[in-house]
Design an enzyme around this catalytic site. Structure first.
Site, PDB file in Angstrom:
ATOM      1  N   HIS A 160       0.850  -1.194   0.000  1.00  5.73           N
ATOM      2  CA  HIS A 160       0.000   0.000   0.000  1.00  5.73           C
ATOM      3  C   HIS A 160       0.883   1.240   0.000  1.00  5.73           C
ATOM      4  O   HIS A 160       1.996   1.217   0.540  1.00  5.73           O
ATOM      5  CB  HIS A 160      -0.862   0.061   1.269  1.00  5.73           C
ATOM      6  CG  HIS A 160      -2.194  -0.607   1.163  1.00  5.73           C
ATOM      7  ND1 HIS A 160      -2.895  -1.035   2.266  1.00  5.73           N
ATOM      8  CD2 HIS A 160      -2.982  -0.894   0.096  1.00  5.73           C
ATOM      9  CE1 HIS A 160      -4.043  -1.572   1.881  1.00  5.73           C
ATOM     10  NE2 HIS A 160      -4.121  -1.490   0.578  1.00  5.73           N
ATOM     11  N   CYS A 254      -2.555   3.013   9.310  1.00  2.00           N
ATOM     12  CA  CYS A 254      -3.599   2.061   8.946  1.00  2.00           C
ATOM     13  C   CYS A 254      -4.779   2.120   9.903  1.00  2.00           C
ATOM     14  O   CYS A 254      -5.913   1.867   9.521  1.00  2.00           O
ATOM     15  CB  CYS A 254      -3.031   0.642   8.911  1.00  2.00           C
ATOM     16  SG  CYS A 254      -1.985   0.291   7.490  1.00  2.00           S
TER      17      CYS A 254
END
Length: 261
Positions: A160, A254
Site C-alpha cells: 500500500h 492504517c
C-alpha cells in the site's frame, strides 16, 4: 478509528501476516486505546466506528474510504475477506455531512491515497501495483476534483502507498524511494525536492505508516530513526507502541482514517 475487538490474523493477504503467530487481543486493544488517547491529547477529535464480528481487519480503518473537501470516495477491497468492511464505512459517511461516491474500481481508501493540499495547488498521491486498480486513480480524480498523481509500487512488502509514503504537512512528504518504480521515484523527486527520505530500515519498521498533523508526527515505537529525521526537519515525533497491529501488516496510519471536511 475502529477498535480491534475482533482482530486476529486468520488469513494472509500481505507478506507481514503470519497465521502461525497468535495475536494477543487484550494487548491489541490496549495499544489501540493508547493511540486513540494520544490523538485526543493532541487536540484531535476521534470518531469510533463499531467493530463487526468476522471482519478482523476493520481496525485498519484507513482502508475504508478517502475524503477530500467533504467529498468521499468509497473503498472496494481487492480481497473477499475484507469486502464487507466497505459497507460499514459507507454507512458512517452517508449519515454525516459528506458527499459519498460508490466506486466502480478496486481501491483501498487511504491505504493507496494521500493528500497534500498545498503542494502544487493541491495533489492527491495514489499508489497502484498490488491492491488498487490504476483505473481507480482516474475515478478518484473525477469524484474529488483534485489532480491525482499515479505512483507505481514495486515491492510486495510495501503493498500500500501508506507503508511507503506519508504526508508530513500540507506541503511535504516522507517516503522510501525503493518501494517505487524508477519513474515514480523521478516524479516524487521533482514534486518534493525537500522530502524526508526514509531508508529500508525505516520502511521495515513501518515508520512511514504514520499520522502527522503538521506539527506532531505520530510513529510506532520502533521508528526512532525516522523520528529523528523528521525532528531535524522541524516536526515533533510522538511514539506509540502498536506491535500487535503490525502482525496484520499495519501500524499507526492504517488504524486512522483522516477526515477532511
Amino acid at each position: 478509528m475502529c477498535p480491534p475487538e475482533h482482530f486476529t490474523v486468520e488469513y494472509a493477504i500481505n507478506p507481514w501476516m503470519d497465521t502461525t503467530v497468535p495475536v494477543d487481543p487484550a494487548l491489541a486493544l490496549k495499544q489501540w486505546q493508547m493511540l486513540k488517547d494520544t490523538l485526543t491529547d493532541l487536540g484531535h477529535t476521534v470518531h469510533v466506528l463499531d467493530a463487526v464480528p468476522a471482519l478482523p481487519d476493520m481496525v485498519y480503518a484507513a482502508n475504508g474510504a478517502f475524503s477530500v473537501d467533504g467529498k468521499v470516495y468509497g473503498a472496494r477491497f481487492k480481497y473477499p475477506q475484507r469486502a464487507a468492511e466497505a459497507a460499514a464505512h459507507r454507512q458512517f459517511y452517508v449519515g454525516g455531512p459528506w458527499t459519498f461516491a460508490d466506486p466502480e474500481h478496486v481501491n483501498e481508501g487511504e491505504g493507496d491515497f494521500a493528500y497534500v493540499p498545498e503542494a502544487h495547488g493541491g495533489l492527491i498521491l495514489a499508489g497502484h501495483g498490488f491492491r488498487t486498480d490504476p483505473a481507480a486513480h482516474t475515478e478518484a480524480q473525477e469524484v474529488l476534483g483534485r489532480p491525482v498523481i499515479s505512483l507505481k509500487l514495486v515491492d510486495p512488502a510495501y503493498y500500500h502507498l501508506d507503508v511507503a509514503l506519508a504526508a508530513l504537512d500540507d506541503r511535504n512528504v516522507t517516503y522510501f524511494p525503493e518501494a517505487f518504480s524508477e519513474s515514480s521515484q523521478q516524479v516524487l523527486a521533482q514534486l518534493f525536492p525537500d522530502a524526508v527520505i526514509a531508508d529500508r530500515a525505516d520502511a521495515e519498521a513501518f515508520a512511514l505508516n504514520l499520522v502527522s498533523d503538521g506539527r506532531h508526527v505520530i510513529l510506532n515505537h520502533e521508528s526512532t530513526a525516522l523520528g529523528e529525521k523528521v525532528r531535524a526537519a522541524g516536526y515533533t515525533p510522538v511514539y506509540v507502541e502498536l506491535s500487535e497491529l503490525k502482525r496484520g501488516g499495519g501500524s499507526i496510519k492504517c488504524a486512522v482514517a483522516e477526515l477532511r471536511p
